[in-house]
Motif scaffolding. Structure first.
Motif, PDB file in Angstrom:
ATOM      1  N   LEU A 144     -76.871  14.776 -44.137  1.00 45.89           N
ATOM      2  CA  LEU A 144     -77.836  15.850 -44.363  1.00 45.89           C
ATOM      3  C   LEU A 144     -79.239  15.270 -44.423  1.00 45.89           C
ATOM      4  N   ASP A 145     -80.125  15.836 -43.638  1.00 46.76           N
ATOM      5  CA  ASP A 145     -81.540  15.476 -43.681  1.00 46.76           C
ATOM      6  C   ASP A 145     -82.224  16.502 -44.571  1.00 46.76           C
ATOM      7  N   ALA A 146     -82.392  16.147 -45.849  1.00 41.63           N
ATOM      8  CA  ALA A 146     -82.886  17.099 -46.842  1.00 41.63           C
ATOM      9  C   ALA A 146     -84.035  16.492 -47.633  1.00 41.63           C
ATOM     10  N   GLU A 153     -77.917  17.513 -55.690  1.00 40.64           N
ATOM     11  CA  GLU A 153     -78.018  18.836 -55.066  1.00 40.64           C
ATOM     12  C   GLU A 153     -77.462  18.804 -53.641  1.00 40.64           C
ATOM     13  N   GLN A 154     -77.709  17.701 -52.914  1.00 41.59           N
ATOM     14  CA  GLN A 154     -77.164  17.580 -51.566  1.00 41.59           C
ATOM     15  C   GLN A 154     -75.633  17.554 -51.584  1.00 41.59           C
ATOM     16  N   ARG A 155     -75.057  16.813 -52.545  1.00 42.37           N
ATOM     17  CA  ARG A 155     -73.600  16.736 -52.625  1.00 42.37           C
ATOM     18  C   ARG A 155     -73.010  18.095 -52.993  1.00 42.37           C
ATOM     19  N   ALA A 156     -73.665  18.825 -53.880  1.00 44.64           N
ATOM     20  CA  ALA A 156     -73.190  20.167 -54.232  1.00 44.64           C
ATOM     21  C   ALA A 156     -73.252  21.095 -53.026  1.00 44.64           C
ATOM     22  N   LEU A 157     -74.315  20.984 -52.245  1.00 42.82           N
ATOM     23  CA  LEU A 157     -74.443  21.793 -51.035  1.00 42.82           C
ATOM     24  C   LEU A 157     -73.340  21.452 -50.034  1.00 42.82           C
ATOM     25  N   GLN A 158     -73.034  20.168 -49.907  1.00 42.07           N
ATOM     26  CA  GLN A 158     -71.978  19.726 -49.004  1.00 42.07           C
ATOM     27  C   GLN A 158     -70.601  20.204 -49.468  1.00 42.07           C
ATOM     28  N   VAL A 282     -76.067  11.882 -47.948  1.00 43.83           N
ATOM     29  CA  VAL A 282     -74.884  12.697 -48.223  1.00 43.83           C
ATOM     30  C   VAL A 282     -74.427  13.314 -46.909  1.00 43.83           C
ATOM     31  N   GLY A 283     -73.131  13.339 -46.691  1.00 41.91           N
ATOM     32  CA  GLY A 283     -72.625  13.917 -45.450  1.00 41.91           C
ATOM     33  C   GLY A 283     -71.138  14.156 -45.516  1.00 41.91           C
ATOM     34  N   GLY A 284     -70.532  14.234 -44.333  1.00 42.45           N
ATOM     35  CA  GLY A 284     -69.108  14.510 -44.262  1.00 42.45           C
ATOM     36  C   GLY A 284     -68.489  13.916 -43.018  1.00 42.45           C
ATOM     37  N   ILE A 285     -67.170  13.763 -43.052  1.00 43.53           N
ATOM     38  CA  ILE A 285     -66.396  13.264 -41.923  1.00 43.53           C
ATOM     39  C   ILE A 285     -65.438  14.373 -41.490  1.00 43.53           C
ATOM     40  N   VAL A 286     -65.531  14.782 -40.241  1.00 47.35           N
ATOM     41  CA  VAL A 286     -64.644  15.814 -39.700  1.00 47.35           C
ATOM     42  C   VAL A 286     -63.390  15.132 -39.159  1.00 47.35           C
ATOM     43  N   VAL A 287     -62.238  15.501 -39.723  1.00 44.36           N
ATOM     44  CA  VAL A 287     -60.957  14.919 -39.326  1.00 44.36           C
ATOM     45  C   VAL A 287     -60.200  15.940 -38.482  1.00 44.36           C
ATOM     46  N   LYS A 314     -84.426  25.772 -46.809  1.00 37.18           N
ATOM     47  CA  LYS A 314     -85.481  25.473 -45.853  1.00 37.18           C
ATOM     48  C   LYS A 314     -85.738  23.962 -45.788  1.00 37.18           C
ATOM     49  N   GLY A 315     -85.783  23.440 -44.567  1.00 31.40           N
ATOM     50  CA  GLY A 315     -86.040  22.024 -44.355  1.00 31.40           C
ATOM     51  C   GLY A 315     -84.803  21.162 -44.275  1.00 31.40           C
ATOM     52  N   VAL A 316     -83.627  21.714 -44.602  1.00 34.46           N
ATOM     53  CA  VAL A 316     -82.372  20.950 -44.557  1.00 34.46           C
ATOM     54  C   VAL A 316     -81.725  21.129 -43.187  1.00 34.46           C
TER      55      VAL A 316
END
Length: 428
Positions: A144-146, A153-158, A282-287, A314-316
């Motif tokens: 995430l580019d936030a 907050e980024q992890r909660a959003l993810q 913060v991000g994710g891996i698509v399996v 906004k901005g994320v």
């Protein structure tokens, strides 16, 4: 048998041409529907059992979780072997089945066995199955580019928005989150104060749990209007936790704040995720799910990411750090170009050497027809179009041309001998 087949083909040329046309059309359809991936999936047919018991050492995990599970899962049908791995707070069991075993049948057998091992494990410990993916199932990584948003907050959003959106994509088994902080309320007890008030740690834990729930009442009707009665007691701030009463000492309540400090913090981390040395992310891996089309799943995930991005603050925005579709497209395009080049070169060489267009046409027809039949077989056996399978088809073109030239030359030789014999008989 071969002589009868050749004789039948010569007498029924139209039938042979129709069969060839049907096979070629079927092959073209198979090319369009064949699964596409960069590399073949050579991973073992396995089911992963994951168990979490945080705060325990690897030796305790091995003795009380890993060993009982391994010994219990070894008697399953069609199991080759069972592997176990213990680490701090976590246990991993890898149940390896025979290659011909259906993966979802295997998962059902493992679930049945796990339902009977609950009494063998410590209280509160529940084994869970890993995703129905393979060792090459990681098809896309993103961060995430936030700017301006902290890691919590980024992890909660993810975890609570993006992950649920991407998991709905067809063919996705799991979206694994990584990086950042998982927010939690942390209560730090003071042993001296606990001793002074004659309290124990379980008493504090029980008091907090008892004050963090919701109770339902009954339905109350007034003036033809129904009202549902309930009590809401979920804790929503550190201050509410601090004001929870644990016990009463001389009519004075002893609260959590009297024996402990409460603060908002992040869960303990065993590592961080850094992107290009620019800091944490913060991000994710698509399996991908077992047996799916990697290229199609990646395209669907990207479309879904565009929809999910509309609901981001906004901005994320998303930053894709690994995308297997690039490797897939480059690999398949390279092999496809090689196939076309080989077919063209073989066609030219055959025509120059035989210098008879009908004979060359007989040989050249076999090239696209053989490739089409190859894709029919790939679909029949569930093999994807990848570097290995397409390279095998490319190598087979030379063999096909060689065999065809030998057969045509042999036919010409027999025809020439027959023609010479006929002329000799006429001269006699």
């Amino acid at each position: 048998m071969i002589a009868k087949l050749i004789s039948f083909s010569l007498r029924n040329r139209l039938v042979v041409l129709l069969i060839a046309a049907v096979l070629f059309g079927w092959g073209l359809y198979s090319v369009q529907t064949n699964k596409v991936d960069a590399i073949p999936d050579l991973s073992e047919n396995q089911v992963i059992v994951f168990t979490e018991w945080m705060g325990r050492s690897p030796q305790i995990i091995e003795d009380q979780i890993t060993y009982p599970l391994v010994t219990n899962l070894q008697g399953l049908p069609e199991v080759k072997y069972v592997r176990g791995s213990s680490m701090f707070g976590m246990s991993f069991i890898y149940v390896i089945f025979e290659d011909e075993t259906d993966v979802y049948w295997a998962r059902e057998r493992v679930l049945e066995r796990l339902s009977s091992v609950g009494n063998m494990l410590p209280d509160g410990v529940t084994p869970t199955l890993g995703p129905d993916g393979t060792g090459v199932g990681h098809i896309l990584w993103y961060t995430l580019d936030a700017p301006g948003m902290d890691l919590g907050e980024q992890r909660a959003l993810q975890d609570w928005y993006i992950k649920f959106g991407l998991q709905n994509v067809k063919g996705v088994s799991e979206v694994a989150s990584f990086g950042g902080f998982q927010k939690q309320y942390q209560i730090t007890l003071d042993p001296t104060k606990l001793t002074y008030y004659k309290l124990s740690v379980p008493q504090v834990i029980q008091s907090i749990r008892a004050n963090n729930n919701e109770a339902g009442g009954r339905k109350f009707e007034l003036s033809d209007i129904g009202y549902i009665i309930k009590t809401t007691g979920y804790l929503q701030s550190a201050e509410e936790i601090q004001n929870i009463a644990i016990t009463t000492n001389n009519t004075i309540p002893v609260r959590v704040r009297d024996v402990a400090t409460v603060q908002m913090t992040g869960e303990s981390r065993l590592g961080i995720f850094d992107v290009n040395g620019e800091g944490e992310a913060v991000g994710g891996i698509v399996v991908m799910r077992y047996g799916e089309n990697a290229d199609e799943v990646i395209d669907n995930v990207k479309v879904k990411m565009e929809e999910v991005a509309k609901g981001l603050p906004k901005g994320v925005k998303f930053n894709i750090v690994y995308d297997r579709s690039g490797l897939i497209n480059e690999s398949v395009d390279s092999i496809r170009n090689t196939l076309i080049e080989e077919m063209l070169v073989a066609s030219v060489i055959v025509f120059l050497f035989l210098f008879h267009w009908r004979s060359a046409l007989v040989i050249l027809i076999q090239l696209p027809l053989s490739v089409a039949i190859g894709f029919i077989l790939l679909n029949a056996f569930g093999i994807s179009s990848n570097i290995m399978s397409l390279t095998g088809i490319a190598l087979s073109i030379g063999v096909i041309v060689d065999d065809a030239i030998v057969m045509v030359e042999n036919a010409y030789r027999h025809l020439a001998d027959a023609e010479k014999g006929k002329q000799w008989m006429e001269e006699e």
